[in-house]
Design an enzyme around this catalytic site. Structure first.
Site, short mmCIF file in Angstrom:
data_model
loop_
_atom_site.label_atom_id
_atom_site.label_comp_id
_atom_site.label_asym_id
_atom_site.label_seq_id
_atom_site.Cartn_x
_atom_site.Cartn_y
_atom_site.Cartn_z
CE1 TYR A 122 -12.92 -7.18 2.44
CE2 TYR A 122 -11.38 -8.84 1.19
CZ TYR A 122 -11.76 -7.76 2.12
OH TYR A 122 -10.91 -7.34 3.04
NE ARG B 55 -9.87 8.01 -0.80
CZ ARG B 55 -10.45 8.59 -0.16
NH1 ARG B 55 -10.64 9.92 0.23
NH2 ARG B 55 -11.56 7.76 0.35
NE ARG C 147 -4.08 -1.53 0.50
CZ ARG C 147 -5.39 -1.84 1.31
NH1 ARG C 147 -5.28 -0.72 2.28
NH2 ARG C 147 -6.05 -2.79 1.27
NE ARG D 64 -6.78 5.29 3.25
CZ ARG D 64 -7.65 4.63 4.03
NH1 ARG D 64 -8.90 5.02 4.25
NH2 ARG D 64 -7.34 3.13 4.11
CG ASP E 294 -9.11 -2.76 -3.81
OD1 ASP E 294 -8.41 -2.20 -2.94
OD2 ASP E 294 -9.69 -3.70 -3.36
O1 CP3 Z 1 0.05 -1.54 -2.64
C1 CP3 Z 1 -0.43 -0.41 -3.30
O2 CP3 Z 1 -0.12 0.62 -3.25
C2 CP3 Z 1 -1.44 -0.98 -4.27
C3 CP3 Z 1 -2.55 -0.55 -4.33
C4 CP3 Z 1 -3.59 -1.46 -3.45
C5 CP3 Z 1 -4.64 -1.26 -2.70
N1 CP3 Z 1 -5.36 -2.21 -2.32
C6 CP3 Z 1 -5.30 0.30 -2.92
C7 CP3 Z 1 -6.31 0.56 -1.88
C8 CP3 Z 1 -3.33 -2.89 -3.16
C9 CP3 Z 1 -2.54 -4.03 -3.63
C10 CP3 Z 1 -4.71 -3.45 -2.56
C11 CP3 Z 1 -5.08 -4.43 -1.82
C12 CP3 Z 1 -6.20 -4.91 -1.41
N2 CP3 Z 1 -7.41 -4.42 -1.31
C13 CP3 Z 1 -6.14 -6.18 -0.16
C14 CP3 Z 1 -4.91 -7.17 -0.13
C15 CP3 Z 1 -4.08 -6.44 0.57
C16 CP3 Z 1 -4.30 -6.25 2.21
O3 CP3 Z 1 -4.61 -5.33 2.49
O4 CP3 Z 1 -4.79 -7.11 2.75
C17 CP3 Z 1 -7.51 -6.06 0.17
C18 CP3 Z 1 -7.92 -6.96 1.21
C19 CP3 Z 1 -8.06 -5.04 -0.45
C20 CP3 Z 1 -9.57 -4.82 -0.12
C21 CP3 Z 1 -9.99 -3.30 0.15
N3 CP3 Z 1 -9.49 -2.21 -0.52
C22 CP3 Z 1 -10.09 -2.87 1.39
C23 CP3 Z 1 -10.06 -3.65 2.90
C24 CP3 Z 1 -9.85 -1.37 1.65
C25 CP3 Z 1 -10.10 -0.64 2.76
C26 CP3 Z 1 -9.15 -0.36 3.52
C27 CP3 Z 1 -8.69 0.73 4.32
O5 CP3 Z 1 -7.68 1.01 4.44
O6 CP3 Z 1 -9.70 1.61 4.29
C28 CP3 Z 1 -9.61 -0.91 0.19
C29 CP3 Z 1 -9.70 0.51 -0.07
C30 CP3 Z 1 -8.03 0.72 -0.70
N4 CP3 Z 1 -7.37 -0.03 -1.54
C31 CP3 Z 1 -7.31 1.89 -0.29
C32 CP3 Z 1 -6.29 1.89 -1.22
C33 CP3 Z 1 -5.09 2.95 -1.21
C34 CP3 Z 1 -7.79 3.08 0.69
C35 CP3 Z 1 -8.75 3.89 -0.25
C36 CP3 Z 1 -9.12 5.27 0.23
O7 CP3 Z 1 -8.21 6.03 -0.36
O8 CP3 Z 1 -9.90 5.52 0.73
#
Ligand code: CP3
Length: 350
Positions: free
Chosen positions: A150, A36, A23, A27, A73
Site C-alpha cells: 500500500y 460513521r 470485519r 458497513r 485499520d
Molecule cells: O475486523 C474488524 O471489524 C476490525 C476492523 C478492521 C478494519 N480493517 C476496518 C475497516 C480490520 C481488521 C481491517 C484490516 C484491513 N484494512 C486489511 C486486512 C484485512 C483484509 O480485509 O484483507 C486491509 C487490507 C485494510 C485496508 C483497508 N481499509 C481497505 C482496503 C479498506 C477499504 C475496503 C472497503 O471495504 O472499502 C479499508 C477501510 C475499512 N477498514 C473499512 C472498515 C470497516 C470500511 C471503511 C468505511 O467505513 O467506509
C-alpha cells in the site's frame, strides 16, 4: 478469563466452537453506518477512542460472537510514519505521500510510531473496560509486506506492479523498508498487548501475489520476526497469535512452522486438507467464503455444517469467514452463521 476462543487457539478443551467474523464491525451494520456518519468519516472514527469503542461493541451486542476485534485499520502504521492516509469515497485507502523514491524509503523514520498511535492503545483500554470480560479482545496489524504494497502503490492496486518492481529491481531497499515495518509492527502489537488485548492477528492480505521464493523472502520472513518479537506471555496470560495470508494455501506448512499458534485460511483450501497438513501443529481459523452470506439461511446453515463436519477433533478450530464480510450483506444472515456454528459445532456441556 477462560474463553473458548483463546482455548481453541491454544488447543485446550472448549465448551463450544468459537466464531467471530473478519470485519465484523463494518458497513453491513446500520448502527456502524450511523456511528460513521456521526464521526464524519472512517479515519475520524478510527482515531476517536470513544467511537472506536462504540463500533467494536456493536456486533458483540447484536450477535452471540466469541471474540471482539479492536476497531482500527492496518494502515494506521504507515499513516503514523507520515504517509498521510485518507479514504476517498468508493475508492478505498490512499496515501498523499507514497514511497515513490528510494530516498523516501531511506528517510522513513525508524523510530517508534507508538507515540503517534496512542489513540489505538486508548481505544483498547476503553474497549477492555466496556467488554468487562464478556469476550476476549483481538489486536491486529498488517504484515510488513502488505503494508509495504500500500505504501509503495499509494493505495490499492490491480497488479501491484510498483511494489513488485521494487522487489525485483532493488531488493535491498525493499528489505530495508520491510525491516523498518517489522520493527514498527512489533512495537505496535506489544503496545496493544500492554493495553489489554488477549490475542493477536496479522493480516497478510497480499502475500498470495508472490511466487514461492519471494513469499518466503519478502512476506513470511518478516511475519516470523513478528512472531518472535511480540510478547507471548503478558500479565500471567498467554497471548496467542494468528497469521493470515490470503491466497496462502501453498505455504501452510511454512506458515505453521513460524511458531504462530493458529493459521487463518481463506476459502480456497478445504479445511480437512489443511488439518491433515498442519492441524497437529497449530489451530485453524476459517474458512467460509464470505459470498455464502448472500445465499438463503438454509444454504448458509448447510455450508457452515460442511466446514464443521470436515474438521476432526474437539478443539483447535475457530470458525470465521475466509476474508472480510462484504458491505451489502444482510445482518440477519450473520446471525444465521453465528447461531449455526454454535448449533452444529463442538458442544460439550459437561
Ligand atoms: O475486523 C474488524 O471489524 C476490525 C476492523 C478492521 C478494519 N480493517 C476496518 C475497516 C480490520 C481488521 C481491517 C484490516 C484491513 N484494512 C486489511 C486486512 C484485512 C483484509 O480485509 O484483507 C486491509 C487490507 C485494510 C485496508 C483497508 N481499509 C481497505 C482496503 C479498506 C477499504 C475496503 C472497503 O471495504 O472499502 C479499508 C477501510 C475499512 N477498514 C473499512 C472498515 C470497516 C470500511 C471503511 C468505511 O467505513 O467506509
Amino acid at each position: 478469563m477462560s474463553s473458548d476462543y483463546i482455548n481453541a487457539l491454544l488447543k485446550k478443551p472448549i465448551k463450544r466452537t468459537p466464531v467471530w467474523v473478519m470485519r465484523q464491525a463494518g458497513r453491513y451494520l446500520p448502527e456502524y453506518r450511523h456511528s460513521r456518519k456521526k464521526a464524519g468519516d472512517f479515519l475520524t472514527l478510527c482515531k476517536s477512542p470513544q467511537l472506536a469503542c462504540e463500533v467494536t461493541l456493536q456486533p458483540i451486542e447484536r450477535f452471540d460472537l466469541d471474540a471482539a476485534i479492536v476497531f482500527s485499520d492496518i494502515l494506521t502504521i504507515p499513516d503514523a510514519m507520515g504517509l498521510g492516509l485518507y479514504f476517498s469515497e468508493g475508492e478505498g485507502p490512499k496515501f498523499s505521500h507514497p514511497l515513490n523514491t528510494l530516498k523516501s524509503i531511506e528517510k522513513l523514520a525508524k523510530s517508534s510510531v507508538g507515540d503517534k498511535l496512542t489513540y489505538v492503545s486508548d481505544a483498547v483500554s476503553m474497549i477492555k473496560k466496556s467488554l468487562n470480560g464478556k469476550v476476549p479482545l483481538i489486536g491486529f496489524s498488517g504484515s510488513p509486506w502488505t503494508l509495504a504494497t500500500y505504501m509503495i502503490e499509494g493505495g490499492g492496486s490491480k497488479n501491484f506492479s510498483k511494489a513488485k518492481s521494487l522487489m525485483y529491481k532493488n531488493p535491498a531497499h525493499m528489505h530495508q523498508l520491510l525491516d523498518k515495518l517489522a520493527l514498527a509492527v512489533i512495537d505496535y502489537l506489544n503496545g496493544q498487548i500492554e493495553s489489554g488485548v488477549d490475542s493477536l492477528m496479522v493480516f497478510d492480505t497480499w502475500g498470495g501475489l508472490l511466487n514461492k521464493p519471494s513469499y518466503e523472502e519478502f512476506s513470511l520472513r518478516y511475519m516470523c520476526k513478528i512472531v518472535e518479537g511480540v510478547r507471548r506471555e503478558y500479565a500471567g496470560k498467554t497471548i496467542p497469535i494468528t497469521l493470515f495470508t490470503k491466497g496462502g494455501a501453498m505455504w501452510l506448512e511454512q506458515i505453521a512452522d513460524s511458531g504462530c499458534d493458529a493459521v487463518a485460511l481463506d476459502w480456497t483450501t478445504e479445511i480437512k486438507d489443511a488439518q491433515q497438513r498442519i492441524g497437529n501443529k497449530v489451530a485453524l481459523q476459517g474458512n467460509l467464503d464470505p459470498c455464502v452470506l448472500y445465499a438463503s439461511p438454509e444454504r448458509i446453515r448447510t455450508e457452515v455444517q460442511k466446514i464443521l463436519t470436515q474438521f476432526s477433533g474437539n478443539t483447535g478450530h475457530i470458525f470465521n469467514l475466509g476474508h472480510g464480510i462484504l458491505p451489502d450483506i444482510n445482518p440477519e444472515h450473520v446471525r444465521v452463521l453465528v447461531d449455526s456454528v454454535h448449533e452444529f459445532g463442538v458442544q460439550n456441556n459437561n
